[in-house]
Design an enzyme around this catalytic site. Structure first.
Site, PDB file in Angstrom:
ATOM      1  N   CYS A   1     132.130  43.716  57.427  1.00  0.00           N
ATOM      2  CA  CYS A   1     131.335  42.596  57.968  1.00  0.00           C
ATOM      3  C   CYS A   1     131.774  42.260  59.380  1.00  0.00           C
ATOM      4  O   CYS A   1     131.372  41.255  59.953  1.00  0.00           O
ATOM      5  CB  CYS A   1     131.380  41.374  57.061  1.00  0.00           C
ATOM      6  N   PHE A   2     132.643  43.087  59.947  1.00  0.00           N
ATOM      7  CA  PHE A   2     133.049  43.014  61.351  1.00  0.00           C
ATOM      8  C   PHE A   2     133.553  41.627  61.736  1.00  0.00           C
ATOM      9  O   PHE A   2     133.288  41.135  62.836  1.00  0.00           O
ATOM     10  CB  PHE A   2     131.902  43.439  62.292  1.00  0.00           C
ATOM     11  N   CYS A   3     134.250  40.967  60.817  1.00  0.00           N
ATOM     12  CA  CYS A   3     134.808  39.634  61.091  1.00  0.00           C
ATOM     13  C   CYS A   3     133.718  38.627  61.425  1.00  0.00           C
ATOM     14  O   CYS A   3     133.963  37.675  62.158  1.00  0.00           O
ATOM     15  CB  CYS A   3     135.824  39.669  62.230  1.00  0.00           C
ATOM     16  N   ASN A   4     132.508  38.842  60.938  1.00  0.00           N
ATOM     17  CA  ASN A   4     131.433  37.877  61.202  1.00  0.00           C
ATOM     18  C   ASN A   4     130.754  37.560  59.861  1.00  0.00           C
ATOM     19  O   ASN A   4     129.639  37.993  59.594  1.00  0.00           O
ATOM     20  CB  ASN A   4     130.436  38.468  62.201  1.00  0.00           C
TER      21      ASN A   4
ATOM     22  N   ASN B   1     135.129  35.611  63.363  1.00  0.00           N
ATOM     23  CA  ASN B   1     136.078  34.782  62.609  1.00  0.00           C
ATOM     24  C   ASN B   1     137.052  34.021  63.485  1.00  0.00           C
ATOM     25  O   ASN B   1     137.557  32.974  63.086  1.00  0.00           O
ATOM     26  CB  ASN B   1     136.851  35.651  61.604  1.00  0.00           C
TER      27      ASN B   1
END
Ligand SMILES: Cc1ncc(COP(=O)(O)O)c(C=O)c1O
Length: 463
Positions: free
Chosen positions: A391-394, A134
């Site tokens: 979503c692990f910033c993705n 992100n």
């Protein structure tokens, strides 16, 4: 055959990485003492005790003052800061005449520096892969607000690699005589996919500046900036060697930095600034990009961390992580419920070719419905297993992996302004689909037992 013997038969190279077992015993005893099964190396690396001791010794042996002066204690700090900069360049095989190191708070801070300073204007382009953190996605807001065009290149199922044709077509859209920025990660923090570094020169040849996010790549892979000359290279040091947190860098080509326009000035970034004259002159990089006082007491620990990695050697780290990742993938993907339904669905490559040590998946029950990631998180925590869910910033890789379409997302994103969409609202909105995933990531001092504990935990979910 006992599991370990089977593992070694399949991954014989692991046998050559036993130095790390000794290192773990000697320098990371807290791991086994506390019984923690650490599987979130993509989230953050772990530090060795020796790093702490060496750093403490540096602090105990010297008197350091604010580096914005020329007195002896200030110069002592400056000397160690400059030594760390040089050490970082050497570590990444970057020629100091061509590259410089700008210290930031973390990789996101380095990315923000590029975003806010890149001279986006109408007619300019920002091209990026769906698979991005992100903090790379966030640069699009600077591009949008200044009228540049933003284009995403999709990733393809099942491996979540980039469609080469789409990439070539995207690279062909560089606007002549304009500013074109292309951003991608050397390794995905979602799927572990390693995207080719050869894209850098292909993009350069067509008029793009290249931002290569190496935050998830450099903890277990060497980066050679003498060979792969990306323009802007953000990273966080805690991801490589765990300590200190709060320091990252933008390693950048000096020539490419000349293109950036900082939107403000601050203490430390100028040669001269005047109140009555309403004028300021920005210092040359790196100083012109480092706002205020650097974290001068912690920066020496960066050099200690780099030496630590050098002493172990990337080849050993890389091979070890590759073997453990392969073993985890082989076993997890073979597990079946009594109904015949596979226990997991892995998002990303199932082999160890061009991939790193992050494995993202969802667990499914015997009737093939996804197990709520929050339940997985809780159950893993009860086993002292540290893994990551979400979503692990993705979000780009996540949306493709989980099959969440653009119309479905548009239907969820109708709120604006102060009406925030919570994660629970989002889950409800996309109905029964998995809205996130589970990530396990192997790293520097992972061992066979860590992976066996994960497999045992997974077996416990079989019905
Ligand atoms: C690929 C990638 N880029 C950027 C970041 C951002 O790093 P930080 O949170 O340290 O700024 C991360 C963090 O997980 C990452 O994995």
């Amino acid at each position: 055959m006992p599991a370990y013997a089977e593992f070694i038969q399949k991954y014989p190279v692991y046998d050559r990485t036993h130095d790390i077992d000794e290192l773990r015993e000697r320098d990371y005893p807290r791991l086994d003492r506390t019984g923690q099964v650490y599987l979130d190396y993509t989230g953050g690396g772990l530090y060795a005790e020796s790093q702490l001791r060496l750093h403490q010794q540096v602090l105990a042996d010297h008197v350091f003052g604010n580096p914005h002066s020329s007195n002896p204690t200030s110069m002592a700090a400056t000397t160690l800061i400059e030594s760390a900069r040089l050490s970082i360049l050497q570590f990444f095989h970057a020629d100091p005449a061509e590259y410089t190191v700008i210290f930031t708070q973390n990789a996101s801070g380095a990315l923000k520096l590029v975003g806010e300073s890149y001279p986006f204007a109408p007619g300019d382009r920002y091209l990026l892969t769906f698979d991005n953190h992100n903090s790379v996605n966030g640069i699009r807001e600077y591009a949008h607000s200044r009228g540049a065009e933003v284009t995403y290149i999709p990733v393809c199922l099942p491996d979540l690699r980039i469609d080469t044709e789409a990439l070539e077509a995207g690279l062909d859209t560089a606007a002549a005589g304009k500013n074109n920025l292309f951003a991608y990660p050397a390794q995905s923090n979602f799927s572990g996919v390693q995207h080719p570094l050869e894209w850098i020169e292909r993009a350069h040849a067509r008029g793009w500046d290249v931002l290569l996010d190496v935050a998830a790549f450099v903890p277990t892979n060497p980066l050679d900036l003498g060979l792969y000359k990306a323009d802007f290279v953000p990273l966080s040091f805690y991801k490589i060697f765990g300590y200190p947190t709060g320091i990252g860098a933008l390693v950048a080509r000096r020539e490419s930095l000349k293109k950036l326009h900082r939107p403000w000035f601050a203490g430390g970034t100028i040669t001269v600034a005047s109140v009555q004259g309403d004028k300021y002159y920005l210092a040359e990089a790196p100083a012109g990009f480092e706002d205020g006082t650097l974290d001068y007491l912690n920066i020496p620990a960066v050099e200690i961390g780099l030496d630590h990695i050098r002493a172990i050697g990337y080849e050993t780290i890389h091979q070890r992580v590759r073997c453990l990742t392969g073993w985890a993938l082989d076993n997890l993907s073979a597990m079946r419920h009594s109904s015949g339904v596979p226990l997991v669905r892995v998002y990303g490559p199932l082999d160890t070719v061009q991939r790193g040590g992050a494995v993202t998946l969802n667990f499914y029950d015997r009737s093939d419905s996804p197990v709520d990631i929050r339940l997985v998180d809780q159950a893993a925590s009860q086993h002292n297993i540290s893994l990551r869910t979400g979503c692990f910033c993705n979000p780009g890789a996540g949306e493709i992996a989980l099959g969440i379409s653009k119309p479905e997302l548009a239907a969820c994103f109708t709120r604006s302004g102060d009406e925030r969409l919570s994660y629970d609202d989002f889950r409800l909105c996309i109905d029964n689909k998995a809205s996130g995933a589970v990530r396990v990531s192997m790293g520097l001092v992972s061992n066979f037992e860590d992976v066996q504990m994960l497999l045992k935990f997974a077996e416990g979910l079989l019905q």
